[in-house]
Design an enzyme around this catalytic site. Structure first.
Site, PDB file in Angstrom:
ATOM      1  CE  LYS A   1      11.506 -26.356   2.345  1.00 17.10           C
ATOM      2  NZ  LYS A   1      10.943 -26.089   4.601  1.00 17.10           N
TER       3      LYS A   1
ATOM      4  CE1 TYR B   1      -7.190 -16.071   9.402  1.00 18.51           C
ATOM      5  CE2 TYR B   1      -6.511 -14.467  11.260  1.00 18.51           C
ATOM      6  CZ  TYR B   1      -7.678 -14.797  10.398  1.00 18.51           C
ATOM      7  OH  TYR B   1      -8.559 -14.668  10.473  1.00 18.51           O
TER       8      TYR B   1
END
Length: 299
Positions: free
Chosen positions: A165, A111
């Site tokens: 990841k 965000y």
């Protein structure tokens, strides 16, 4: 330094009752099912565990439960410590270390995001908060922020930032990261069940998987086949699991894995906390038919 794990880490689903409260006993059953199924690592409070809609105290309780259940099994415990507020991520990282976790998984801030320079400062600050290994989590489809290859290389120089990841589902990006970090003590894990075979073939150490919530033993068998170079078996499993992996993400994760686990009788409810809501009957049929077809293969 040895990899945190090689093979399958499961991004654990968080069962809930119909009123939206956490089904802790259901969660424990799922954790035990994953341990019994042979996964190499448990990820608690990852995206699939809905940490965006649970209290931090609940995250801490789930961490303690998971660490206690994994004790003595050899299964690693990785804990989500991400936040778009660096101080909150630091608080989580410190707690996870004190609780006895094996690694922190830290997603890029969302965000408010930041710049690449800001990412470097964010990750360095969280890494400095504990001695635990830190796995960066790159998932631009959710955060709107991609870790550039240059930033990965810079952060890989930090002693306890040991892996990433990668949920970009971009093999060319993964190849560039692997190429640039090949002489560094740094590992890569896939965050996408649909690219396990090419990702591991390129040099990844495994997958942090949603699929393994349904099929822990089979997903681990698949990952190990790829790691050991058994391309005949790995290719067959990639094809056989393709439709299940596809339909697990036909709706927003973790909507579909919860529907699947309820269908399998593993959890009592497919309830989620809003704004997520259960999926449609049409979507369920697509996934359940794919599951039935896979299960008929007799793995």
């Amino acid at each position: 330094m040895e990899p945190i794990f090689e093979g399958t880490g499961v991004a654990l689903v968080l069962p809930m009752f119909e009123d939206g409260s956490i089904d802790y006993e259901g969660y424990k059953r799922q954790v035990q099912r994953m341990i019994d199924g042979g996964v190499k690592a448990l990820l608690v409070n990852g995206t699939t565990g809905e940490p965006a809609t649970i209290d931090i105290e609940d995250e801490f309780e789930l961490t303690k439960i998971t660490v206690e259940m994994a004790k003595g099994t050899g299964v690693k415990v990785i804990v989500g410590a991400g936040s778009n507020y660096t101080a909150q991520a630091i608080r989580k990282a410190k707690f996870n270390a004190e609780a006895g976790a094996d690694a922190n998984l830290v997603v890029t801030p969302y965000y408010n995001k930041t710049s690449q320079r800001g990412l470097i400062e964010h990750y360095k600050a969280v890494a400095a908060a504990s001695d635990l290994p830190l796995i960066m989590y790159n998932v631009p489809g959710r955060t709107g922020m991609k870790i550039s290859v240059d930033t990965v290389v810079e952060l890989a120089k930090v002693p306890n930032i040991v892996a990433m990841k990668d949920a970009t589902d971009d093999i060319a990006y993964a190849m560039e990261v692997l190429t640039r970090t090949k002489d560094m003590d740094f590992d890569l894990y896939s965050g996408c069940d649909d690219n396990i075979l090419p990702f591991i073939a390129a040099g990844g150490k495994g997958v942090i998987s949603v699929l393994s919530n349904l099929y822990p033993r089979e997903t681990e068998m698949f990952a190990q086949a790829a790691l050991k170079g058994d391309l005949e078996l790995a290719r067959k499993m990639a094809y056989d699991l393709n439709d299940v992996s596809k339909y697990l993400f036909i709706d927003v994760n973790p909507i579909m894995p919860k529907a699947a686990l309820k269908h399998m009788g593993v959890i009592e409810s497919d309830m989620l906390r809003q704004p997520l809501i259960p999926t449609t009957e049409e979507n369920k049929k697509l996934l359940f038919d794919a599951m039935k077809e896979f299960e008929s293969k007799g793995y």
